[in-house]
Design a protein around this motif. Structure first.
Motif, PDB file in Angstrom:
ATOM      1  N   GLU A 245      -8.296  19.946  -2.539  1.00 41.83           N
ATOM      2  CA  GLU A 245      -8.353  18.897  -1.524  1.00 41.83           C
ATOM      3  C   GLU A 245      -7.005  18.195  -1.382  1.00 41.83           C
ATOM      4  O   GLU A 245      -6.665  17.662  -0.335  1.00 41.83           O
ATOM      5  N   ASN A 246      -6.238  18.167  -2.487  1.00 36.00           N
ATOM      6  CA  ASN A 246      -4.954  17.489  -2.449  1.00 36.00           C
ATOM      7  C   ASN A 246      -3.807  18.407  -2.045  1.00 36.00           C
ATOM      8  O   ASN A 246      -2.635  18.052  -2.157  1.00 36.00           O
ATOM      9  N   SER A 247      -4.148  19.620  -1.606  1.00 37.71           N
ATOM     10  CA  SER A 247      -3.109  20.584  -1.246  1.00 37.71           C
ATOM     11  C   SER A 247      -2.411  20.205   0.049  1.00 37.71           C
ATOM     12  O   SER A 247      -1.246  20.529   0.252  1.00 37.71           O
ATOM     13  N   THR A 248      -3.080  19.500   0.940  1.00 33.86           N
ATOM     14  CA  THR A 248      -2.454  19.099   2.202  1.00 33.86           C
ATOM     15  C   THR A 248      -1.728  17.774   2.027  1.00 33.86           C
ATOM     16  O   THR A 248      -2.115  16.937   1.204  1.00 33.86           O
ATOM     17  N   ASN A 249      -0.682  17.600   2.819  1.00 34.86           N
ATOM     18  CA  ASN A 249       0.108  16.373   2.710  1.00 34.86           C
ATOM     19  C   ASN A 249      -0.706  15.147   3.085  1.00 34.86           C
ATOM     20  O   ASN A 249      -0.597  14.091   2.479  1.00 34.86           O
ATOM     21  N   ILE A 250      -1.553  15.292   4.136  1.00 32.90           N
ATOM     22  CA  ILE A 250      -2.346  14.151   4.601  1.00 32.90           C
ATOM     23  C   ILE A 250      -3.306  13.692   3.516  1.00 32.90           C
ATOM     24  O   ILE A 250      -3.421  12.501   3.218  1.00 32.90           O
ATOM     25  N   SER A 251      -3.995  14.647   2.870  1.00 28.84           N
ATOM     26  CA  SER A 251      -4.950  14.292   1.814  1.00 28.84           C
ATOM     27  C   SER A 251      -4.237  13.681   0.621  1.00 28.84           C
ATOM     28  O   SER A 251      -4.692  12.701   0.040  1.00 28.84           O
ATOM     29  N   ALA A 252      -3.094  14.258   0.250  1.00 34.90           N
ATOM     30  CA  ALA A 252      -2.351  13.745  -0.900  1.00 34.90           C
ATOM     31  C   ALA A 252      -1.874  12.321  -0.645  1.00 34.90           C
ATOM     32  O   ALA A 252      -1.963  11.450  -1.512  1.00 34.90           O
ATOM     33  N   GLU A 253      -1.349  12.063   0.564  1.00 34.88           N
ATOM     34  CA  GLU A 253      -0.887  10.721   0.886  1.00 34.88           C
ATOM     35  C   GLU A 253      -2.041   9.732   0.896  1.00 34.88           C
ATOM     36  O   GLU A 253      -1.901   8.595   0.441  1.00 34.88           O
ATOM     37  N   SER A 254      -3.218  10.171   1.393  1.00 33.08           N
ATOM     38  CA  SER A 254      -4.386   9.292   1.440  1.00 33.08           C
ATOM     39  C   SER A 254      -4.844   8.921   0.038  1.00 33.08           C
ATOM     40  O   SER A 254      -5.100   7.752  -0.259  1.00 33.08           O
ATOM     41  N   ASP A 255      -4.933   9.917  -0.855  1.00 37.66           N
ATOM     42  CA  ASP A 255      -5.380   9.650  -2.219  1.00 37.66           C
ATOM     43  C   ASP A 255      -4.360   8.825  -2.986  1.00 37.66           C
ATOM     44  O   ASP A 255      -4.705   7.942  -3.773  1.00 37.66           O
ATOM     45  N   THR A 256      -3.073   9.119  -2.770  1.00 38.03           N
ATOM     46  CA  THR A 256      -2.034   8.339  -3.436  1.00 38.03           C
ATOM     47  C   THR A 256      -2.081   6.884  -2.973  1.00 38.03           C
ATOM     48  O   THR A 256      -1.938   5.954  -3.778  1.00 38.03           O
ATOM     49  N   GLY A 257      -2.303   6.687  -1.692  1.00 44.18           N
ATOM     50  CA  GLY A 257      -2.417   5.327  -1.165  1.00 44.18           C
ATOM     51  C   GLY A 257      -3.607   4.594  -1.752  1.00 44.18           C
ATOM     52  O   GLY A 257      -3.522   3.394  -2.056  1.00 44.18           O
ATOM     53  N   LYS A 258      -4.707   5.307  -1.950  1.00 41.31           N
ATOM     54  CA  LYS A 258      -5.891   4.687  -2.551  1.00 41.31           C
ATOM     55  C   LYS A 258      -5.600   4.247  -3.971  1.00 41.31           C
ATOM     56  O   LYS A 258      -5.979   3.138  -4.389  1.00 41.31           O
ATOM     57  N   LEU A 259      -4.928   5.118  -4.726  1.00 43.42           N
ATOM     58  CA  LEU A 259      -4.585   4.767  -6.103  1.00 43.42           C
ATOM     59  C   LEU A 259      -3.659   3.561  -6.147  1.00 43.42           C
ATOM     60  O   LEU A 259      -3.829   2.665  -6.993  1.00 43.42           O
ATOM     61  N   LEU A 260      -2.686   3.520  -5.253  1.00 42.42           N
ATOM     62  CA  LEU A 260      -1.761   2.394  -5.224  1.00 42.42           C
ATOM     63  C   LEU A 260      -2.474   1.092  -4.846  1.00 42.42           C
ATOM     64  O   LEU A 260      -2.185   0.033  -5.405  1.00 42.42           O
ATOM     65  N   ARG A 261      -3.414   1.191  -3.906  1.00 46.92           N
ATOM     66  CA  ARG A 261      -4.166  -0.003  -3.516  1.00 46.92           C
ATOM     67  C   ARG A 261      -5.011  -0.521  -4.676  1.00 46.92           C
ATOM     68  O   ARG A 261      -5.080  -1.739  -4.915  1.00 46.92           O
ATOM     69  N   LEU A 262      -5.661   0.386  -5.391  1.00 52.20           N
ATOM     70  CA  LEU A 262      -6.474  -0.026  -6.538  1.00 52.20           C
ATOM     71  C   LEU A 262      -5.608  -0.654  -7.625  1.00 52.20           C
ATOM     72  O   LEU A 262      -5.971  -1.669  -8.224  1.00 52.20           O
ATOM     73  N   ARG A 263      -4.447  -0.041  -7.882  1.00 51.57           N
ATOM     74  CA  ARG A 263      -3.549  -0.582  -8.894  1.00 51.57           C
ATOM     75  C   ARG A 263      -3.025  -1.962  -8.490  1.00 51.57           C
ATOM     76  O   ARG A 263      -2.965  -2.888  -9.302  1.00 51.57           O
ATOM     77  N   LEU A 264      -2.648  -2.107  -7.215  1.00 49.03           N
ATOM     78  CA  LEU A 264      -2.165  -3.392  -6.723  1.00 49.03           C
ATOM     79  C   LEU A 264      -3.256  -4.456  -6.800  1.00 49.03           C
ATOM     80  O   LEU A 264      -3.009  -5.595  -7.219  1.00 49.03           O
ATOM     81  N   HIS A 265      -4.473  -4.065  -6.405  1.00 49.58           N
ATOM     82  CA  HIS A 265      -5.600  -5.001  -6.456  1.00 49.58           C
ATOM     83  C   HIS A 265      -5.847  -5.474  -7.886  1.00 49.58           C
ATOM     84  O   HIS A 265      -6.007  -6.679  -8.146  1.00 49.58           O
ATOM     85  N   LEU A 266      -5.861  -4.535  -8.833  1.00 48.81           N
ATOM     86  CA  LEU A 266      -6.081  -4.886 -10.225  1.00 48.81           C
ATOM     87  C   LEU A 266      -4.975  -5.791 -10.745  1.00 48.81           C
ATOM     88  O   LEU A 266      -5.239  -6.782 -11.448  1.00 48.81           O
ATOM     89  N   THR A 267      -3.724  -5.494 -10.382  1.00 46.85           N
ATOM     90  CA  THR A 267      -2.599  -6.302 -10.849  1.00 46.85           C
ATOM     91  C   THR A 267      -2.670  -7.731 -10.303  1.00 46.85           C
ATOM     92  O   THR A 267      -2.476  -8.703 -11.039  1.00 46.85           O
ATOM     93  N   LEU A 268      -2.966  -7.855  -9.005  1.00 51.71           N
ATOM     94  CA  LEU A 268      -3.052  -9.181  -8.397  1.00 51.71           C
ATOM     95  C   LEU A 268      -4.206  -9.991  -8.982  1.00 51.71           C
ATOM     96  O   LEU A 268      -4.066 -11.199  -9.224  1.00 51.71           O
TER      97      LEU A 268
END
Length: 504
Positions: A330-353
């Motif tokens: 599922e992460n083989s496409t650039n769009i999917s990889a960017e979407s999942d990476t963005g989700k991880l970054l949002r979760l990390r930012l949310h937890l940090t804040l």
């Protein structure tokens, strides 16, 4: 007391039943009822286990039934029976006592009895007490089952030794649940009062020992009289209600009550945290006049609740990271990889804040429970630091007038080349005689607290033409920003916006 059958003291269960029900016209019972002392009573029926013993199922006994210091190897069956009082003082019962739906005008008394089977009183109604003082109950699983039992008086387990679970689910007691000096042993739950309504007190003192869990979920007590030395290894207080802590041994301080609340293990039951027990404990302490202790309880509740929230967010982050790692296709496409990476970054930012916000609110305003802490922990230290910073800037001439008309005044301009420094030169000039003198202490307060105007800020400002002035000017912006932040945090604490509930 007999240890076994004997011609002198042996009674057949059927004969005893015949006497108790008044079947013998020639031997009518007295008003005090039937009292058997020191007999061996054996079941002589040839049917199932339920009918082999002393069977009073559905019977109405017009008087008291007392089997005192007797030896009874077979079951005692009193399901749906009616009796005045039941006495089993000091008797040994090797099998179960089955008294579901028993109706007793008085009580059931098992003092010093030794009971090797289950004692079942499901749905029983007692006009007085269930008295098990000094009794020894031992059974696999449940030892004393009193679900939905209604007792006008109290349940006494003082000094009782019970191996197995004591159940009072949905029971109604007009008096107390007294476990003073009791020994409750069970592999899982030693005492469960889920949904019980007990008008009196719950006593757990006098050297009582509990080896299992005490479950008071959704139970109601008039008060709790406990001793920390008798607390169980595990406690469940979710939705438990009580009116007060009573007794000389019952602690009223927050430190001990927090240890009491910490006996709960919500994660064992799939829950992150139970806030309700902390809120109710604080409510009771406040109503008893211990407001400061109640506040400490609520602050710890906020800390634990926010910690549980952070742990939940961290689990979500780890789960998202694991899903992203385990889905290479599922992460083989650039769009999917960017979407999942963005989700991880949002979760990390949310937890940090969230972690930063919880840390700030906890330290400065006690999660909204102690708003004035922002004054002692934030505003006053900043006031002192600002005083030293601005005083040092003034000492080195790194402060200048803040009014444009003064900065263009010939007196100020002409002092630029003075060897004493422009500030000292200006302050000694006749034109500056009426100009307010700089006071670092007042200036620090004026720039720090936005709701206070001492007029010092409007007259002076650090001079950024020098290095010291630039540092003082930079600190000034930080000083002002922190003042606004701490003031708003204090107001939010007073308004209740920071708290996770509406508990006062």
């Amino acid at each position: 007391m007999p240890d076994g059958p004997s011609d002198a003291v042996t009674l057949r269960a059927t004969f005893l039943r015949y006497l108790a029900l008044g079947g013998c016209d020639a031997c009518q019972l007295p008003e005090t009822g039937l009292l058997v002392w020191g007999a061996h009573i054996f079941g002589d029926e040839k049917h199932s286990e339920d009918t082999k013993g002393l069977d009073f199922e559905g019977a109405t006994l017009p008087h008291d039934l007392g089997l005192v210091f007797c030896h009874i190897p077979d079951p005692i069956i009193l399901r749906s029976a009616k009796v005045k009082n039941l006495f089993l003082h000091g008797s040994v019962v090797k099998a179960a006592i089955k008294a579901d739906r028993l109706q007793a005008e008085g009580g059931v008394f098992l003092r010093e009895a030794k009971l090797a089977g289950k004692v079942q009183l499901l749905g029983a109604r007692l006009g007085s007490n269930l008295d098990c003082d000094g009794a020894a109950l031992q059974a696999k699983g449940e030892a004393l089952i009193c679900d939905r039992m209604q007792v006008e008086g109290s349940v006494f387990l003082r000094g009782a030794k019970i191996t197995g679970e004591v159940r009072l689910l949905g029971a109604r007691l007009g008096g107390d649940l007294d476990c003073d000096g009791a020994e409750l042993q069970a592999k899982g739950t030693a005492l469960i009062c889920d949904g019980a309504k007990i008008a009196g007190a719950f006593f757990l003192r006098g050297g009582a020992t509990v080896s299992g869990c005490i479950d008071l979920t959704d139970a109601t007590f008039g008060s709790i009289c406990d001793d920390p030395a008798c607390w169980p290894p595990e406690l469940i207080l979710n939705r438990c209600r009580y009116g007060a802590f009573q007794g000389n041994d019952a602690p009223m301080d927050s430190d001990m009550r927090l240890k009491w609340l910490a006996l709960q293990k919500p994660k064992k039951y799939g829950q992150d945290f139970w806030p309700d027990p902390y809120e109710h404990c604080a409510k009771v302490l406040r109503e008893m006049g211990h407001g400061a202790e109640a506040t400490k309880i609520l602050i710890e509740k906020e800390r634990l609740q926010r910690k549980a929230r952070q742990e939940r967010l961290y689990r979500d982050l780890e789960q998202a990271r694991e899903e992203w790692t385990n889905s290479p296709e599922e992460n083989s496409t650039n769009i999917s990889a960017e979407s999942d990476t963005g989700k991880l970054l949002r979760l990390r930012l949310h937890l940090t804040l969230i972690a930063i916000w919880d840390g700030i609110t906890g330290f400065f305003v006690g999660y909204g429970r102690k708003p004035f802490d922002a004054v002692w922990r934030g505003l006053i230290p900043l006031w002192i630091v600002g005083t030293f910073v601005f005083a040092n800037a003034e000492r080195h001439g790194a402060i200048k007038p803040n009014l444009p008309q003064i900065q263009l005044n010939p007196a100020w301009v002409s002092c630029a080349a003075d060897q004493r420094g422009q500030l000292d030169c200006f302050l000694n000039h006749p034109d500056a005689a009426s100009y307010p003198r700089f006071n670092a202490f007042i200036y620090s307060a004026d720039t720090l607290i936005p709701v206070v105007s001492l007029e010092m800020q409007s007259y002076w400002i650090p001079d950024d033409r020098s290095d010291r002035g630039m540092l003082a000017r930079g600190y000034l912006w930080f000083h002002i920003a922190m003042g606004w932040a701490l003031t708003l945090l204090t107001v939010a604490g007073f308004s209740g916006l920071i708290k996770t509930d509406n508990t006062k």
